[in-house]
Write an enzyme that holds these catalytic residues in place. Structure first.
Site, mmCIF file in Angstrom:
data_model
loop_
_atom_site.group_PDB
_atom_site.id
_atom_site.type_symbol
_atom_site.label_atom_id
_atom_site.label_comp_id
_atom_site.label_asym_id
_atom_site.label_seq_id
_atom_site.Cartn_x
_atom_site.Cartn_y
_atom_site.Cartn_z
ATOM 1 N N HIS A 1 0.830 -1.204 0.000
ATOM 2 C CA HIS A 1 0.000 0.000 0.000
ATOM 3 C C HIS A 1 0.872 1.265 0.000
ATOM 4 O O HIS A 1 0.713 2.145 -0.861
ATOM 5 C CB HIS A 1 -0.919 -0.015 1.226
ATOM 6 C CG HIS A 1 -1.782 1.190 1.368
ATOM 7 N ND1 HIS A 1 -3.096 1.218 0.966
ATOM 8 C CD2 HIS A 1 -1.535 2.426 1.869
ATOM 9 C CE1 HIS A 1 -3.612 2.408 1.210
ATOM 10 N NE2 HIS A 1 -2.673 3.167 1.759
ATOM 11 N N GLU A 2 1.785 1.345 0.962
ATOM 12 C CA GLU A 2 2.645 2.529 1.034
ATOM 13 C C GLU A 2 3.580 2.585 -0.169
ATOM 14 O O GLU A 2 3.930 3.667 -0.640
ATOM 15 C CB GLU A 2 3.434 2.539 2.343
ATOM 16 C CG GLU A 2 2.584 2.574 3.603
ATOM 17 C CD GLU A 2 1.590 3.732 3.662
ATOM 18 O OE1 GLU A 2 1.860 4.788 3.031
ATOM 19 O OE2 GLU A 2 0.548 3.586 4.322
ATOM 20 N N HIS B 1 1.830 4.450 -2.885
ATOM 21 C CA HIS B 1 1.962 5.900 -2.678
ATOM 22 C C HIS B 1 3.341 6.383 -3.137
ATOM 23 O O HIS B 1 3.477 7.413 -3.794
ATOM 24 C CB HIS B 1 1.791 6.238 -1.195
ATOM 25 C CG HIS B 1 0.379 6.252 -0.706
ATOM 26 N ND1 HIS B 1 -0.603 7.027 -1.281
ATOM 27 C CD2 HIS B 1 -0.213 5.608 0.339
ATOM 28 C CE1 HIS B 1 -1.748 6.852 -0.623
ATOM 29 N NE2 HIS B 1 -1.536 5.996 0.356
ATOM 30 N N GLU C 1 -4.553 8.003 -3.200
ATOM 31 C CA GLU C 1 -5.060 6.770 -2.608
ATOM 32 C C GLU C 1 -5.388 5.743 -3.672
ATOM 33 O O GLU C 1 -5.266 4.534 -3.454
ATOM 34 C CB GLU C 1 -6.288 7.056 -1.745
ATOM 35 C CG GLU C 1 -6.676 5.923 -0.823
ATOM 36 C CD GLU C 1 -5.610 5.557 0.203
ATOM 37 O OE1 GLU C 1 -5.638 4.404 0.694
ATOM 38 O OE2 GLU C 1 -4.737 6.405 0.500
#
Length: 499
Positions: A263-264, A267, A293
C-alpha cells in the site's frame, strides 16, 4: 521585466518555500520514526517555526503581485501558465490565514500528536480528548476563514481534493453502501475461506526482509527512498528522489506488514514518478489525495491481493517462511488473503468492509465540524456504529477511535478520499486491462512494469495539472464511476466464495 525573468523569479521563490516545507517534512518523518520522547517539545517548536516561515514567504504582498502579473502574461508556455494559475489559487487561499494562525495550528497538531501516542499507549481516549477538542476548534476557525458554501466541512475537504463536497461524497456513499451490503450478506451465507496461515508466528526480521523484496517487485527505487518502522504506516516525500515509506510488523499477523508495504509502496511510486524538473512548483505535486489513494489501493488490492501476483511470488514467500507456507497453493493463499470478515482495524480490513470503516469516520468528522457532536461523544458514537454497520464490538479505545493517526495531524476532510481512491483504482485497473490484454499474464510471470509504465504515463507525469475528475476522465475516458468497483468486487468475490 520580461515574462522569462518574472517566471524565473517566481520559480526561485517557490523552490525556496519548498525547501522550507520539505525541511519541516523531514522533521515530521523523524518525529514518527526515531525522535526520542524527550525531544517532543522542542520538535513541536521547530515544526511550528518552519510552518510559519513557509506561510510567511508564500503570502507576502510581493508574491501576490508577482503571481498576478505573471497570470496576465500571454507568452508563457502551457506548463508555466498552469503553474502560475495553481500557485495563484493557493496564494488566494493561504492569504486568508495569518502566520500567527498557521503557527497556532502547527503547535496544536504537535500537542495532539503526542497526546494521541500517549493515549494509544495507555488505551485511554480521555488523554487525547482535550487536545483534539482544541484542534477541532481551530479547524472550524480555518473553515470560516477560508470560506465555503453549504457546509463548513467542504472547506476542509477541498484541501485534499479540490472541489470535493459533502453532497458529492454523500451521493457516492449512498450509492455504494446498499450494494456492498447485498454483497456482504451473500458472502455471510457461504462457507468461510481459511486464512489461519496468516496468523502463525512469522519472525520479525524475516518479515522485514520480505517486505523489502515486495517493494522491489513493484518497482520502488531504493536509490530514491527507504523504508522504516512507525506506529502507523505512512509515506512522505521530500522530492521525487527521496521518498520515505514506513510499515509495522506483527509477528503473529503476516498480513499487517505485507499489505502495508505494498500500500505505502503504491503511494511512493506515485511520488517517485512526479516530474523532477518542476520541483517546488504545483506540477511537481500530486493531483489530490483521492488520486494518491487510488495508487496505493491499486497496488495493494488489484495487484497485491490478486491471484497472478501470488502465482509468481508465493515461491519466494515460501523460501522466507518454509514451515508456515510450504503446504499452500497459490489458489489457497489468494482466497485466504481476500477473506471477507468484519473487523475492528481499518488498515487491516478487507476490500468490502473497508468502506464502512471510512463511512464511520467521515460521519464523525462532518458532525464534529458542524457541531452536532463533540469530542467527548466520539467513543460512544464510534462503538455504536461499528456495531450497527459491521456487527463488531469494540473492546477498547486503542482498537477503536484511537487507531488512526489522522485526527492528531489535524487531517479533517481526508477520510473520504480512502473510499474514493478504491473506486478510482478499480476504474484505472479496468482501463489498464482494456489497453493491455496480457497484463495479468505478465504479472503472473513476475513483471509489473506494464502497470507502472501506464500509471507513469497517464497519472504521475501530470502532477496537479488536472483535478481528480479531469484526470480520471483523461486516463479512462469517463468520469468517476463507482460501478467499476462494484463490478470488480462482485467478479472477484463471486469466484472466491462461489456466490
Amino acid at each position: 521585466m520580461s515574462s522569462a525573468e518574472l517566471y524565473a523569479a517566481y520559480k526561485t521563490k517557490m523552490q525556496k518555500i519548498a525547501d522550507v516545507k520539505y525541511a519541516s517534512a523531514v522533521l515530521q518523518w523523524d518525529q514518527e520514526t526515531y525522535l526520542p520522547p524527550k525531544g517532543n517539545d522542542f520538535r513541536g517548536r521547530q515544526l511550528a517555526t518552519l510552518s510559519e516561515m513557509a506561510h510567511e514567504l508564500f503570502t507576502t504582498e510581493a508574491m501576490g503581485a508577482l503571481l498576478q502579473e505573471l497570470n496576465s502574461k500571454e507568452d508563457l508556455s502551457a506548463s508555466e501558465k498552469r503553474n502560475v494559475q495553481l500557485s495563484l489559487e493557493d496564494y488566494t487561499r493561504n492569504v486568508k490565514l495569518s502566520s500567527d494562525f498557521v503557527r497556532k495550528m502547527s503547535e496544536a497538531v504537535n500537542t495532539a500528536y503526542h497526546a494521541w501516542v500517549k493515549a494509544r499507549t495507555n488505551n485511554s481516549f480521555a488523554t487525547f480528548q482535550r487536545p483534539l477538542h482544541n484542534l477541532i476548534a481551530l479547524k472550524k476557525q480555518e473553515a470560516d476563514l477560508l470560506g465555503y458554501e453549504q457546509h463548513a466541512y467542504n472547506a476542509l475537504m477541498n484541501d485534499y481534493d479540490k472541489g470535493l463536497t459533502v453532497a458529492t461524497v454523500d451521493g457516492i456513499f449512498n450509492h455504494l453502501k446498499p450494494q456492498l451490503s447485498v454483497l456482504l450478506n451473500k458472502i455471510k451465507n457461504k462457507p468461510q475461506v481459511d486464512n489461519s496461515f496468516l496468523h502463525q508466528h512469522f519472525d520479525k526480521d524475516a518479515q522485514w526482509k520480505f517486505g523489502i523484496e515486495l517493494l522491489k517487485k513493484i518497482g520502488f527505487d531504493f536509490e530514491a527512498g527507504r523504508q522504516d518502522l512507525s506506529v502507523h504506516p505512512f509515506t512522505t516525500s521530500f522530492n521525487n528522489y527521496d521518498v520515505r515509506v514506513t510499515t509495522r510488523v506483527d509477528e503473529n499477523d503476516f498480513g499487517n506488514m505485507t499489505w502495508s508495504c505494498i500500500h505505502e509502496g503504491g503511494h511512493a511510486l506515485y511520488e517517485q514518478g512526479l516530474p523532477a524538473a518542476e520541483y517546488g512548483l504545483p506540477l511537481s505535486e500530486y493531483c489530490s489525495l483521492s488520486i494518491h489513494e487510488s495508487q496505493s489501493r491499486l497496488w495493494e488490492n488489484c495487484i497485491g491481493r490478486g491471484l497472478p501476483f501470488w502465482q509468481h511470488n508465493l515461491k519466494q514467500l515460501q523460501t522466507f517462511f518454509p514451515g508456515q507456507c510450504n503446504q499452500l497453493t497459490a489458489e489457497q493463499f489468494y482466497k485466504g488473503i481476500n477473506k471477507v470478515q468484519p473487523s475492528l482495524i481499518r488498515t487491516e480490513a478487507d476490500e468490502l468492509t473497508y468502506h464502512f470503516h471510512v463511512m464511520i469516520r467521515y460521519e464523525i468528522e462532518k458532525m464534529l465540524i458542524e457541531g452536532t457532536i463533540s469530542t467527548k461523544d466520539i467513543p460512544a458514537y464510534w462503538n455504536e456504529h461499528y456495531q450497527s454497520y459491521l456487527g463488531v464490538t469494540v473492546p477498547e479505545d486503542a482498537k477503536g477511535c484511537l487507531q488512526d493517526i489522522h485526527w492528531s495531524h489535524g487531517s479533517f476532510g481526508y477520510f473520504a478520499t480512502y473510499s474514493l481512491g478504491s473506486i478510482i483504482a478499480a476504474q484505472l485497473y479496468a482501463a489498464i486491462e482494456k489497453e493491455n490484454a496480457s497484463v495479468n499474464k505478465e504479472i503472473e510471470a513476475g513483471s509489473t512494469a506494464t502497470v507502472l509504465n501506464w500509471l507513469r504515463k497517464n497519472i504521475h507525469q501530470y502532477g496537479r495539472e488536472f483535478t481528480s475528475e479531469q484526470l480520471c476522465k483523461k486516463a479512462t475516458g469517463e468520469a468517476l464511476n463507482s460501478t467499476y468497483f462494484i463490478d470488480y468486487a462482485t467478479k472477484k468475490y463471486t469466484a472466491i466464495y462461489g456466490l
